[in-house]
Design a protein around this motif. Structure first.
Motif, PDB file in Angstrom:
ATOM      1  N   LEU A 172       0.829  -1.212   0.000  1.00 41.84           N
ATOM      2  CA  LEU A 172       0.000   0.000   0.000  1.00 41.84           C
ATOM      3  C   LEU A 172       0.858   1.254   0.000  1.00 41.84           C
ATOM      4  CD1 LEU A 172      -2.841  -0.989   2.516  1.00 41.84           C
ATOM      5  CD2 LEU A 172      -2.997  -0.821   0.019  1.00 41.84           C
ATOM      6  N   GLN A 173       1.946   1.228   0.757  1.00 45.99           N
ATOM      7  CA  GLN A 173       2.860   2.377   0.768  1.00 45.99           C
ATOM      8  C   GLN A 173       3.360   2.659  -0.653  1.00 45.99           C
ATOM      9  OE1 GLN A 173       6.917   1.718   2.144  1.00 45.99           O
ATOM     10  NE2 GLN A 173       6.809   3.552   3.406  1.00 45.99           N
ATOM     11  N   TYR A 174       3.724   1.599  -1.364  1.00 43.72           N
ATOM     12  CA  TYR A 174       4.251   1.739  -2.717  1.00 43.72           C
ATOM     13  C   TYR A 174       3.204   2.314  -3.678  1.00 43.72           C
ATOM     14  CZ  TYR A 174       6.017   0.325  -7.325  1.00 43.72           C
ATOM     15  OH  TYR A 174       6.423   0.325  -8.637  1.00 43.72           O
ATOM     16  N   ILE A 175       1.979   1.775  -3.664  1.00 47.07           N
ATOM     17  CA  ILE A 175       0.984   2.277  -4.617  1.00 47.07           C
ATOM     18  C   ILE A 175       0.543   3.695  -4.253  1.00 47.07           C
ATOM     19  CG2 ILE A 175       0.194  -0.054  -5.174  1.00 47.07           C
ATOM     20  CD1 ILE A 175      -2.382   0.542  -3.621  1.00 47.07           C
ATOM     21  N   HIS A 176       0.469   4.004  -2.957  1.00 49.05           N
ATOM     22  CA  HIS A 176       0.083   5.358  -2.551  1.00 49.05           C
ATOM     23  C   HIS A 176       1.157   6.368  -2.946  1.00 49.05           C
ATOM     24  CE1 HIS A 176      -2.830   3.673   0.747  1.00 49.05           C
ATOM     25  NE2 HIS A 176      -3.279   3.508  -0.482  1.00 49.05           N
ATOM     26  N   GLU A 177       2.433   5.974  -2.849  1.00 50.01           N
ATOM     27  CA  GLU A 177       3.517   6.857  -3.296  1.00 50.01           C
ATOM     28  C   GLU A 177       3.446   7.098  -4.796  1.00 50.01           C
ATOM     29  OE1 GLU A 177       7.038   4.893  -2.019  1.00 50.01           O
ATOM     30  OE2 GLU A 177       6.989   5.737   0.016  1.00 50.01           O
ATOM     31  N   ASN A 178       2.874   6.135  -5.504  1.00 49.36           N
ATOM     32  CA  ASN A 178       2.722   6.256  -6.957  1.00 49.36           C
ATOM     33  C   ASN A 178       1.331   6.753  -7.344  1.00 49.36           C
ATOM     34  OD1 ASN A 178       5.211   5.010  -8.561  1.00 49.36           O
ATOM     35  ND2 ASN A 178       4.958   3.828  -6.678  1.00 49.36           N
ATOM     36  N   ASN A 179       0.642   7.372  -6.365  1.00 49.20           N
ATOM     37  CA  ASN A 179      -0.664   8.003  -6.596  1.00 49.20           C
ATOM     38  C   ASN A 179      -1.722   7.024  -7.140  1.00 49.20           C
ATOM     39  OD1 ASN A 179       0.593  10.376  -5.815  1.00 49.20           O
ATOM     40  ND2 ASN A 179       1.033  10.990  -7.926  1.00 49.20           N
ATOM     41  N   VAL A 180      -1.705   5.814  -6.594  1.00 46.78           N
ATOM     42  CA  VAL A 180      -2.700   4.806  -6.973  1.00 46.78           C
ATOM     43  C   VAL A 180      -3.455   4.378  -5.719  1.00 46.78           C
ATOM     44  CG1 VAL A 180      -3.052   2.452  -7.836  1.00 46.78           C
ATOM     45  CG2 VAL A 180      -1.384   3.954  -8.948  1.00 46.78           C
ATOM     46  N   LEU A 181      -4.775   4.317  -5.820  1.00 45.02           N
ATOM     47  CA  LEU A 181      -5.625   3.802  -4.738  1.00 45.02           C
ATOM     48  C   LEU A 181      -6.123   2.420  -5.145  1.00 45.02           C
ATOM     49  CD1 LEU A 181      -7.813   6.985  -4.091  1.00 45.02           C
ATOM     50  CD2 LEU A 181      -5.621   6.378  -3.042  1.00 45.02           C
ATOM     51  N   HIS A 182      -6.069   1.470  -4.214  1.00 44.60           N
ATOM     52  CA  HIS A 182      -6.540   0.125  -4.541  1.00 44.60           C
ATOM     53  C   HIS A 182      -8.062   0.071  -4.560  1.00 44.60           C
ATOM     54  CE1 HIS A 182      -7.415  -4.164  -4.188  1.00 44.60           C
ATOM     55  NE2 HIS A 182      -6.215  -4.372  -4.673  1.00 44.60           N
ATOM     56  N   ARG A 183      -8.703   0.607  -3.519  1.00 45.89           N
ATOM     57  CA  ARG A 183     -10.149   0.753  -3.398  1.00 45.89           C
ATOM     58  C   ARG A 183     -10.920  -0.560  -3.223  1.00 45.89           C
ATOM     59  NH1 ARG A 183     -12.849   5.024  -7.270  1.00 45.89           N
ATOM     60  NH2 ARG A 183     -12.383   3.512  -8.906  1.00 45.89           N
ATOM     61  N   ASP A 184     -10.217  -1.662  -3.028  1.00 45.18           N
ATOM     62  CA  ASP A 184     -10.918  -2.918  -2.758  1.00 45.18           C
ATOM     63  C   ASP A 184     -10.020  -3.858  -1.953  1.00 45.18           C
ATOM     64  OD1 ASP A 184     -13.054  -4.631  -2.769  1.00 45.18           O
ATOM     65  OD2 ASP A 184     -12.662  -5.445  -4.770  1.00 45.18           O
ATOM     66  N   VAL A 185      -9.436  -3.313  -0.878  1.00 45.11           N
ATOM     67  CA  VAL A 185      -8.574  -4.128  -0.015  1.00 45.11           C
ATOM     68  C   VAL A 185      -9.455  -5.049   0.831  1.00 45.11           C
ATOM     69  CG1 VAL A 185      -6.864  -4.102   1.842  1.00 45.11           C
ATOM     70  CG2 VAL A 185      -6.797  -2.339   0.067  1.00 45.11           C
ATOM     71  N   LYS A 186      -9.254  -6.337   0.680  1.00 44.27           N
ATOM     72  CA  LYS A 186     -10.003  -7.343   1.433  1.00 44.27           C
ATOM     73  C   LYS A 186      -9.239  -8.659   1.332  1.00 44.27           C
ATOM     74  CE  LYS A 186     -12.979  -8.383  -2.558  1.00 44.27           C
ATOM     75  NZ  LYS A 186     -14.362  -8.408  -3.077  1.00 44.27           N
ATOM     76  N   PRO A 187      -9.537  -9.625   2.200  1.00 43.43           N
ATOM     77  CA  PRO A 187      -8.788 -10.899   2.187  1.00 43.43           C
ATOM     78  C   PRO A 187      -8.823 -11.616   0.844  1.00 43.43           C
ATOM     79  CG  PRO A 187     -10.065 -10.709   4.207  1.00 43.43           C
ATOM     80  CD  PRO A 187     -10.492  -9.571   3.332  1.00 43.43           C
TER      81      PRO A 187
END
Length: 595
Positions: A148-163
């Motif tokens: 998450l740190q990596y994608i947020h630094e690259n201005n990307v939101l996952h928006r569906d974090v779940k198991p």
């Protein structure tokens, strides 16, 4: 139900069955066109299905089939590909390829395969065993947070974090995947509009205002951690929904006291109703109680290091045992090709010359017999000569046919043995290089954790290698990682050539029988024009095409031998250090030696 209704229903089911069968065949053909073979279906969701496939090198991948019935679904699939293409991280799924079938309205995304399934399934299995140990949860916590740190630094939101979107590799670490709902932003603190994500992991700001930023991912992540700690929460879906509804109103659920106070406190912070009060990925990783887990996971996984070193040692051993034998077989391959072409020429020429001599003798005998009454017997001498010539022609043709039979048996046995020996010697080398390439690709994902390395060069080499090996060497000049990048590229090419060569040998066994049937003067003419040809496109004869293909493959195998030898030379010093387990120190030593 009436008879007509039964017939109608039966026809409907038959049509449905035919339709499904047609779709299955169309899908399989499309994937085969892109060099993937379906092994089995893994699952089905709202937007499509997922399949386990393998490529021509035998590597496993997952194909996500998106059925786009509208532009929104189509654009979402393309968006997922555009995001995956630019993400290169140890704890994020690798993007491999994508393509679409416009006619059927399906989009295909090929991704890394994680053999141990997703975290949701792992949680279901664990319920029957007991709770997860805290150390295991902390490792997963840090790995997901690093992603998450990596994608947020690259201005990307996952928006569906779940198991269900966190996958477990065969090496024990996780991969964050399924970026179908992901959103690329212009800046890190921006909000994305529209509500997405799974219901029981959605944050208050998304639910109420349809506004999503990086802290919304943290909320979903907090619930994921809660579920890891409280496995029984899913035993009662109504209770789980109540807990989520209460958290949206600001009442944070309690966590089992079997886990440390620090972990409990962190999860509650992540589930804070106000996004501003939730910690960022950076702040989570900076927590003192996570320092050991961060140090452990912010690097190449130890299990990969050990397997990599073991694979290199295995390659060294296989090389020592099989390389000289492989080289001798490649030499024999070239000699057999020359021999096959010589036999074709001589036997065809022998048959034709025998037939020609026989025909000439027959004509002479006939002429002599016709002229006999007018030449007072002198022409009988001509007829006698003609008969003698005809007999000689018959003998020549017969001798050629006898020679053919003997040579045909000899040549077939020679090629049969070559094929068996080739497979027994080439397989161990090919398999060991496959293992090295597979591990190399896994290790290259962790480039962000290895400062001052030449991972960038190695990654460039790998990407170029997928399109073609030519010209890659000039990009690989420094460091051990760049050397391993070359191994990944070369071994993929080696695998294709070696596998194709085995098929060429099988095909040439059929051609051997044809060689001894051909009696066409045009064959000899083509052979004279294209003697020792290694380009199948330059000849028309099917037999000569096969011989040219065999010669071309021999040329490629000579290059393969050179690549294997270079790889062995480059790794020789490194392989001798296999007793050491810290690959980073070895890489540093190798890089220093080349400065």
């Amino acid at each position: 139900m009436s008879r007509d209704s039964s017939i109608k229903m039966s026809n409907t089911n038959q049509n449905k069955g035919h339709s499904n069968s047609f779709k299955t065949n169309t899908r399989a053909k499309l994937l085969e066109k892109h060099e993937f073979t379906i092994i089995k279906e893994l699952g089905q969701g709202l937007s499509g299905r997922t399949f386990l496939v393998k490529n021509t090198d035998g590597d496993l991948f997952v194909v996500k089939e998106v059925n786009y019935r509208d532009n929104e679904t189509h654009n979402r699939a393309k968006n997922e590909v555009s995001i995956l293409k630019k993400l290169h991280h140890g704890y994020i799924i690798i993007y491999e390829d994508s393509f679409e079938d416009i006619e059927s309205g399906h989009f295909y995304i090929v991704m890394e395969y994680c053999a141990w399934g997703d975290l949701h399934n792992k949680m279901q299995e664990q319920r029957g065993i007991g709770f997860f140990e805290e150390q295991q949860i902390l490792d997963w916590l840090v790995q997901i947070c690093l992603a998450l740190q990596y994608i947020h630094e690259n201005n990307v939101l996952h928006r569906d974090v779940k198991p269900q979107n966190v996958f477990l590799t065969e090496y024990g670490y996780i991969n964050l995947g399924d970026f179908g709902c992901a959103k690329a932003l212009m800046r890190a603190d921006a909000y994305a509009q529209t509500a997405v994500g799974t219901e029981l992991y959605v944050s208050p700001e998304v639910y109420h205002r349809q506004k999503y930023n990086s802290k919304s991912d943290i909320w979903s992540f907090g619930w994921l951690l809660y579920d890891l700690c409280m496995l029984d929460a899913w035993s009662n879906i109504i209770e789980r929904r109540c807990l989520h509804a209460n958290s949206m109103a600001g009442t944070i659920p309690e966590i089992s006291e079997r886990y440390s106070e620090d972990l409990q406190k962190l999860i509650k912070q992540m589930l804070n109703r106000n996004p501003k009060d939730r910690p960022s990925a950076d702040e989570i990783l900076a927590k003192e109680f996570l320092r050991e887990a961060v140090n452990k996971n912010e690097r190449i996984p130890e299990v990969l290091e050990k397997k990599f070193i073991k694979a290199l040692g295995a390659f060294n051993k296989v090389y020592n045992v099989n390389f000289e034998g492989f080289k001798a077989l490649v030499d024999e391959w070239g000699e057999t090709t020359d021999y096959l072409e010589d036999v074709l020429y001589k036997t065809t020429a022998g048959s034709l010359s025998g037939a020609t001599i026989g025909a000439a003798g027959g004509i002479t005998a006939v002429v002599g017999a016709i002229l006999a009454p007018f030449t007072f017997g002198a022409s009988l001498i001509v007829a006698g000569v003609g008969i003698g010539v005809g007999v000689a022609g018959g003998v020549t043709g017969a001798a050629s046919n006898i020679t053919k039979t003997a040579k045909q048996k000899q040549l077939r046995e020679k090629i049969e043995k070559l094929k068996q020996d080739y497979q027994s010697v080439s397989t161990p080398i090919l398999d060991s290089l496959k293992t090295v390439r597979k591990l190399m690709r896994k290790i290259m994902k962790f480039s962000v954790f290895v400062p001052n390395s030449t991972f960038d060069n190695a990654q460039m080499a790998w990407r170029l290698g997928r399109a073609g090996v030519a010209g890659v060497a000039e990009f690989i000049t420094l460091g051990m990682l760049a050397s391993f990048g070359r191994i990944a590229v070369q071994s993929a090419n080696i695998g294709r050539v070696v596998a194709a060569a085995s098929g060429v040998l099988s095909g040439i066994l059929v051609v051997v029988d044809v060689v001894f049937i051909v009696k066409d003067s045009r064959e000899i003419h083509e052979m004279r024009r294209h003697w020792r040809n290694d380009d199948p496109d330059k000849v028309k004869s099917s037999v000569l095409k096969s011989i040219a293909q065999m010669r071309k493959t021999h040329k490629e195998l000579c290059k393969v031998l050179e690549d294997i030898h270079k790889t062995r030379q480059e790794l020789n010093d490194y392989i001798g250090q296999t007793s050491r387990t810290d690959i980073r120190k070895l890489l540093s030593t190798f890089a220093s030696a080349h400065q």
